[in-house]
Design a protein around this motif. Structure first.
Motif, mmCIF file in Angstrom:
data_model
loop_
_atom_site.group_PDB
_atom_site.id
_atom_site.type_symbol
_atom_site.label_atom_id
_atom_site.label_comp_id
_atom_site.label_asym_id
_atom_site.label_seq_id
_atom_site.Cartn_x
_atom_site.Cartn_y
_atom_site.Cartn_z
ATOM 1 N N PRO A 123 0.730 -1.227 0.018
ATOM 2 C CA PRO A 123 -0.036 -0.176 -0.054
ATOM 3 C C PRO A 123 1.007 1.189 -0.108
ATOM 4 O O PRO A 123 0.481 2.231 -0.527
ATOM 5 C CB PRO A 123 -0.675 -0.291 1.373
ATOM 6 C CG PRO A 123 -1.133 -1.728 1.578
ATOM 7 C CD PRO A 123 0.619 -2.175 1.022
ATOM 8 N N THR A 177 1.533 3.085 -3.273
ATOM 9 C CA THR A 177 0.429 3.784 -3.778
ATOM 10 C C THR A 177 0.762 5.173 -4.291
ATOM 11 O O THR A 177 1.310 6.028 -3.231
ATOM 12 C CB THR A 177 -1.020 3.813 -3.171
ATOM 13 O OG1 THR A 177 -1.417 2.585 -2.934
ATOM 14 C CG2 THR A 177 -1.977 4.925 -3.543
ATOM 15 N N THR A 208 -2.720 2.383 -7.616
ATOM 16 C CA THR A 208 -3.189 2.418 -6.315
ATOM 17 C C THR A 208 -3.009 0.759 -5.794
ATOM 18 O O THR A 208 -3.100 -0.156 -6.509
ATOM 19 C CB THR A 208 -4.697 2.489 -6.213
ATOM 20 O OG1 THR A 208 -5.065 3.796 -6.817
ATOM 21 C CG2 THR A 208 -5.510 2.456 -4.923
#
Lengths: 114, 110
Positions: A83, A86, A112
């Protein structure tokens, strides 16, 4: 006049997946580089290359690999997406790596990781 | 901390006003560049300054390189809505590592 072409423009990945961001330039530039852009942090250099077969690390290289088998192409590989990766990714090319030469950018890839 | 710090981070002004954006570092650069980025696009070069103390003008935009080559400024006179965008300074230190500043997001309100 293609300049610097990045693909894809948008991508959603699941944590742990791998993928390659493509970058190609048709200006016969020796220097190519990858940046990530996050709010309030400008552009941060991930990896760069001063010519075919030569690559080096920038400010934030962890989690990314690159190769430069031809002058035209400089793909960026995410080995196991997280994550924290991103971001919006930009590829750039310039005639040399010197500060007097203009850097030409692609339109970016918005990634993303969920 | 980043090598090139820009201020302010955000700027919202009325059309016709003047503004100045600053780019500061503790390192000495052989040259500095300014780029402008519009939403959904990559940055585009505006100017390169090379000599300490150098001043360059591009229509309503004035760029200055500090005497010690550690800082630069961008001054816009009579801002117009078309000036809206993200302004980034950039420079090379060594080993071909091209560093960008933290960016200044400018909005000019008609």
């Amino acid at each position: 006049n293609a300049g610097v072409t990045q693909t894809p423009k948008f991508q959603v990945l699941k944590t742990g997946q791998s993928m390659t961001l493509q970058c190609a330039q048709d200006m016969n530039h020796e220097y190519m580089s990858w940046y990530r852009q996050d709010p309030g942090m400008g552009l941060r250099l991930i990896h760069y290359s001063v010519g075919a077969g030569i690559t080096d690390q920038g400010e934030v290289p962890n989690g990314y690999n690159v190769s430069r088998s031809t002058t035209e192409d400089f793909p960026l590989r995410l080995l196991s997406a997280a994550p924290s990766q991103t971001s919006v990714y930009f590829c750039a090319s310039s005639r040399t790596g010197g500060g007097n030469t203009e850097a030409f950018f692609g339109q970016g890839t918005r990634l993303t990781v969920v | 901390t980043q090598l090139l710090e820009q201020s302010p981070q955000f700027l919202s002004i009325q059309e016709g006003e003047n503004l100045t954006v600053y780019c500061n570092s503790s390192s000495v650069f052989s040259s500095l560049q300014w780029y402008r980025q519009e939403p959904g696009e990559g940055p585009v070069l505006l100017v390169t300054v090379v000599t300490g103390g150098e001043v360059k003008k591009l229509k309503r935009l004035t760029f200055q390189f500090g005497d010690a080559r550690k800082d630069s400024s961008l001054h816009i006179t009579a801002a117009q809505p078309g000036d809206t965008g993200l302004y980034l300074c950039a420079g090379v230190l060594s080993r071909n590592q091209f560093y960008f500043g933290t960016g200044t997001s400018l909005t000019v309100i008609p």
